[in-house]
Design a protein around this motif. Structure first.
Motif, PDB file in Angstrom:
ATOM      1  N   SER A  76       0.819  -1.213   0.000  1.00 29.53           N
ATOM      2  CA  SER A  76       0.000   0.000   0.000  1.00 29.53           C
ATOM      3  C   SER A  76       0.853   1.264   0.000  1.00 29.53           C
ATOM      4  O   SER A  76       0.519   2.249  -0.675  1.00 29.53           O
ATOM      5  N   LEU A  77       1.964   1.257   0.737  1.00 29.06           N
ATOM      6  CA  LEU A  77       2.840   2.432   0.758  1.00 29.06           C
ATOM      7  C   LEU A  77       3.543   2.617  -0.587  1.00 29.06           C
ATOM      8  O   LEU A  77       3.772   3.751  -1.029  1.00 29.06           O
ATOM      9  N   ASN A  78       3.859   1.512  -1.230  1.00 30.12           N
ATOM     10  CA  ASN A  78       4.487   1.600  -2.546  1.00 30.12           C
ATOM     11  C   ASN A  78       3.503   2.149  -3.583  1.00 30.12           C
ATOM     12  O   ASN A  78       3.863   2.955  -4.444  1.00 30.12           O
ATOM     13  N   THR A  79       2.241   1.730  -3.471  1.00 31.02           N
ATOM     14  CA  THR A  79       1.210   2.214  -4.392  1.00 31.02           C
ATOM     15  C   THR A  79       0.922   3.694  -4.201  1.00 31.02           C
ATOM     16  O   THR A  79       0.818   4.454  -5.169  1.00 31.02           O
ATOM     17  N   ALA A  80       0.798   4.119  -2.945  1.00 35.62           N
ATOM     18  CA  ALA A  80       0.395   5.507  -2.661  1.00 35.62           C
ATOM     19  C   ALA A  80       1.555   6.496  -2.730  1.00 35.62           C
ATOM     20  O   ALA A  80       1.405   7.596  -3.250  1.00 35.62           O
ATOM     21  N   LEU A  81       2.719   6.101  -2.199  1.00 35.00           N
ATOM     22  CA  LEU A  81       3.832   7.048  -2.061  1.00 35.00           C
ATOM     23  C   LEU A  81       5.103   6.581  -2.757  1.00 35.00           C
ATOM     24  O   LEU A  81       6.132   7.259  -2.665  1.00 35.00           O
ATOM     25  N   HIS A  82       5.062   5.440  -3.434  1.00 38.86           N
ATOM     26  CA  HIS A  82       6.217   4.886  -4.157  1.00 38.86           C
ATOM     27  C   HIS A  82       7.411   4.660  -3.223  1.00 38.86           C
ATOM     28  O   HIS A  82       8.567   4.908  -3.602  1.00 38.86           O
ATOM     29  N   ILE A  83       7.128   4.224  -1.999  1.00 39.72           N
ATOM     30  CA  ILE A  83       8.189   3.934  -1.039  1.00 39.72           C
ATOM     31  C   ILE A  83       8.703   2.523  -1.284  1.00 39.72           C
ATOM     32  O   ILE A  83       7.923   1.571  -1.350  1.00 39.72           O
ATOM     33  N   ASP A  84      10.016   2.400  -1.418  1.00 43.78           N
ATOM     34  CA  ASP A  84      10.617   1.096  -1.675  1.00 43.78           C
ATOM     35  C   ASP A  84      10.329   0.152  -0.514  1.00 43.78           C
ATOM     36  O   ASP A  84      10.457   0.539   0.655  1.00 43.78           O
ATOM     37  N   PRO A  85       9.945  -1.104  -0.785  1.00 39.77           N
ATOM     38  CA  PRO A  85       9.667  -2.069   0.292  1.00 39.77           C
ATOM     39  C   PRO A  85      10.824  -2.248   1.268  1.00 39.77           C
ATOM     40  O   PRO A  85      10.599  -2.534   2.451  1.00 39.77           O
ATOM     41  N   ALA A  86      12.064  -2.093   0.798  1.00 35.72           N
ATOM     42  CA  ALA A  86      13.220  -2.237   1.688  1.00 35.72           C
ATOM     43  C   ALA A  86      13.217  -1.156   2.764  1.00 35.72           C
ATOM     44  O   ALA A  86      13.557  -1.402   3.929  1.00 35.72           O
ATOM     45  N   ILE A  87      12.823   0.061   2.385  1.00 39.70           N
ATOM     46  CA  ILE A  87      12.742   1.156   3.359  1.00 39.70           C
ATOM     47  C   ILE A  87      11.621   0.873   4.356  1.00 39.70           C
ATOM     48  O   ILE A  87      11.773   1.072   5.565  1.00 39.70           O
ATOM     49  N   THR A  88      10.490   0.401   3.841  1.00 43.30           N
ATOM     50  CA  THR A  88       9.370   0.033   4.720  1.00 43.30           C
ATOM     51  C   THR A  88       9.794  -1.046   5.695  1.00 43.30           C
ATOM     52  O   THR A  88       9.458  -0.991   6.887  1.00 43.30           O
ATOM     53  N   ALA A  89      10.534  -2.035   5.209  1.00 46.55           N
ATOM     54  CA  ALA A  89      10.974  -3.139   6.067  1.00 46.55           C
ATOM     55  C   ALA A  89      11.840  -2.627   7.210  1.00 46.55           C
ATOM     56  O   ALA A  89      11.666  -3.035   8.374  1.00 46.55           O
ATOM     57  N   GLY A  90      12.758  -1.728   6.905  1.00 47.24           N
ATOM     58  CA  GLY A  90      13.637  -1.181   7.944  1.00 47.24           C
ATOM     59  C   GLY A  90      12.874  -0.390   8.987  1.00 47.24           C
ATOM     60  O   GLY A  90      13.125  -0.511  10.197  1.00 47.24           O
ATOM     61  N   ALA A  91      11.934   0.438   8.525  1.00 50.85           N
ATOM     62  CA  ALA A  91      11.148   1.250   9.449  1.00 50.85           C
ATOM     63  C   ALA A  91      10.279   0.381  10.356  1.00 50.85           C
ATOM     64  O   ALA A  91      10.186   0.607  11.569  1.00 50.85           O
ATOM     65  N   LEU A  92       9.646  -0.643   9.779  1.00 55.41           N
ATOM     66  CA  LEU A  92       8.812  -1.545  10.572  1.00 55.41           C
ATOM     67  C   LEU A  92       9.638  -2.282  11.615  1.00 55.41           C
ATOM     68  O   LEU A  92       9.194  -2.461  12.759  1.00 55.41           O
ATOM     69  N   ALA A  93      10.834  -2.715  11.227  1.00 53.86           N
ATOM     70  CA  ALA A  93      11.694  -3.458  12.166  1.00 53.86           C
ATOM     71  C   ALA A  93      12.059  -2.596  13.365  1.00 53.86           C
ATOM     72  O   ALA A  93      12.009  -3.051  14.515  1.00 53.86           O
ATOM     73  N   LEU A  94      12.417  -1.338  13.129  1.00 56.38           N
ATOM     74  CA  LEU A  94      12.800  -0.441  14.227  1.00 56.38           C
ATOM     75  C   LEU A  94      11.624  -0.145  15.150  1.00 56.38           C
ATOM     76  O   LEU A  94      11.747  -0.186  16.379  1.00 56.38           O
ATOM     77  N   MET A  95      10.470   0.152  14.570  1.00 54.83           N
ATOM     78  CA  MET A  95       9.293   0.464  15.376  1.00 54.83           C
ATOM     79  C   MET A  95       8.837  -0.741  16.189  1.00 54.83           C
ATOM     80  O   MET A  95       8.490  -0.631  17.371  1.00 54.83           O
TER      81      MET A  95
END
Length: 494
Positions: free
Chosen positions: A167-186
């Motif tokens: 969903s983040l890639n569709t809406a904001l074109h955020i690379d899944p790798a960046i999403t993965a890192g952010a989710l891991a930290l949170m």
């Protein structure tokens, strides 16, 4: 891998499990004289009663932790999938699962409270605990505990993480790798903070995310209010095969409605009792009633919000079993979060895709946090006999790894693994609560009798003939000791 998981799912999610989910919910509803209707007012009142303690969380915190697990990607992508493969009639069967499942949620959460334990100065409970104490079947309890650790620690997080990344890639074109890192930290920040931090996080985030999503759905429905009667007629006619366009997929409507309904609201699955067991209440039936209402919040409110947004705007697809399109409202998008984003973007240009991405982030991330708590509780059960602190650390690392991996793998594999985990847990737990439901209804009758006498119900397992409810017996003993110690001081003061 996908073929293997699909074959296993066909076995686990056979028509027998569908019938079992509906049949058990119906039996419990009749047996309790439809407590989900009679006690709706009491459910709402109890949500805000009670406070947290050093050992347990408040009823509302326990509800929020449960909803964190119930309200997830299934409420958005899952509803879209159910409509795609089961037609609009699947929505009705999701409602039916919620209505009947409220009684199942009451039974399992009441049992969780009855047989909870105090481990490391915190209340813990769930199916593994009540299977061992109530049925005396330790091997069965271990099977459930190990299955749940694998399902919630490894299989299910991937579904939520995958939906967030997509969903983040569709809406904001955020690379899944960046999403993965952010989710891991949170995720690491929250789960390394313990149960209290998880409860506080859920208490703040869950009401905000659910209410915001429902309000936007209400706004969209109001904009298209003239279509509402037709949509309701479509749902009911398709649910019973009376609709010409979707009559041929009646069986799929029931199958997908029940399957996604169970996946979403988790009634009878065995996840809800883990959080509800942590609540500090005076009677097990109190938290059982609160958890019954949580099923309504998940399915009747949040799932319905997605369904009405799609159906009332005509932005949905339906596909027959042979792959032939029966209705096409959204072109070129497979069922999933991107499907809902595209649909709402067509209705609300410039806002729809982003709104779904934000909602899905909150829904799915809180669910991952809830999965960790559920898995950790079962690790605590496994650790009771021999303390293995490394197991908890390993679980933390595994769920973070599963979340990161989930952002990269295909949605089909993610959903298949998630369905497998849910199905296995549902089979194990439903059989257990069928064998033990008399204890839960004994608690309900006791609660109702005390309420009729104008009392604030207090649980006494010895008086009710319920064995192995050691936590409650010990608490009663502690209260008696405090009363005895306070009596001389009171007489002296007098």
């Amino acid at each position: 891998m996908n073929e293997l998981v699909t074959a296993m799912n066909d076995i686990v999610w056979s028509p027998a499990l569908i019938a079992l989910c509906l049949g058990v919910g119906l039996y419990f509803s009749v047996r309790s004289r439809f407590l989900q209707v009679r006690h709706v007012g009491e459910m709402i009142r109890l949500m805000f009663e009670g406070k947290s303690s050093e050992r347990g969380v408040s009823s509302f915190q326990a509800l929020a932790m449960t909803l964190a697990g119930r309200v997830g990607t299934g409420n958005i992508a899952g509803v879209a999938t159910a409509i795609t493969f089961g037609g609009p009639g699947a929505v009705f069967w999701m409602w039916m699962v919620a209505f009947l499942g409220a009684s199942s949620a009451f039974v399992e959460s009441t049992l969780g409270q009855v047989y909870k334990e105090q481990i490391d100065k915190q209340y813990r409970g769930g199916p593994a605990f009540y299977i061992e104490k109530g049925l005396g079947m330790k091997w069965y309890a271990w099977v459930f505990a190990v299955t749940t650790v694998i399902a919630c620690g490894l299989l299910l997080p991937g579904v939520q993480a995958n939906s967030i990344a997509e969903s983040l890639n569709t809406a904001l074109h955020i690379d899944p790798a960046i999403t993965a890192g952010a989710l891991a930290l949170m995720l690491a920040f929250i789960i390394f903070g313990g149960v209290k931090r998880i409860a506080t996080f859920a208490e703040v985030v869950v009401p905000f995310m659910a209410l915001g999503y429902v309000l936007v759905a209400v706004f969209i429905v109001l904009l298209n209010i003239g279509q509402l009667p037709a949509v309701l007629k479509l749902i009911f006619s398709a649910a019973f095969g009376a609709n010409a366009a979707f009559g041929a997929i009646l069986g799929l409507a029931i199958q997908w409605g029940v399957k996604r309904g169970v996946y979403s609201n988790e009634a009878g699955q065995g996840t809800g009792p883990h959080a509800s067991s942590a609540a500090e209440v005076s009677h097990p039936a109190k938290q059982g009633l609160v958890q019954g209402f949580s099923v309504y919040i998940d399915t009747l409110f949040v799932c319905s919000a997605t369904a009405f947004m799609l159906l009332i705007t005509g932005q949905y697809n339906v596909q027959g079993p042979d792959g032939v399109a029966l209705h096409t409202g959204v072109q070129g998008v497979a069922a999933g979060p991107g499907y809902v984003q595209t649909a709402l973007e067509n209705v609300m240009p410039g806002f729809g895709a982003l709104f779904v991405a934000i909602a899905l982030f909150f829904f799915a991330f809180t669910t991952i946090v809830a999965y960790y708590y559920i898995a950790e509780t079962n690790v605590a059960y496994i650790n009771r006999s021999v303390h293995r602190p490394w197991l908890t650390l390993l679980l933390k690392l595994c769920i973070i790894g599963a979340t990161v991996y989930g952002t990269m793998k295909t949605a089909a594999v993610a959903w298949a693994l998630g369905d497998l985990g849910v199905g296995l847990m549902a089979w194990l737990n439903i059989i257990a609560i069928v064998l033990m439901h008399k204890v839960a209804f004994k608690c309900l009758r006791d609660y109702e009798a005390q309420k009729a006498q104008g009392k604030d119900p207090v649980f006494d397992p010895v008086a009710l003939g319920i064995e192995n409810a050691d936590c409650w017996v010990n608490r009663s003993a502690e209260s008696s000791e405090k009363d005895a110690a306070g009596a001389p001081a009171a007489r002296a003061a007098g």
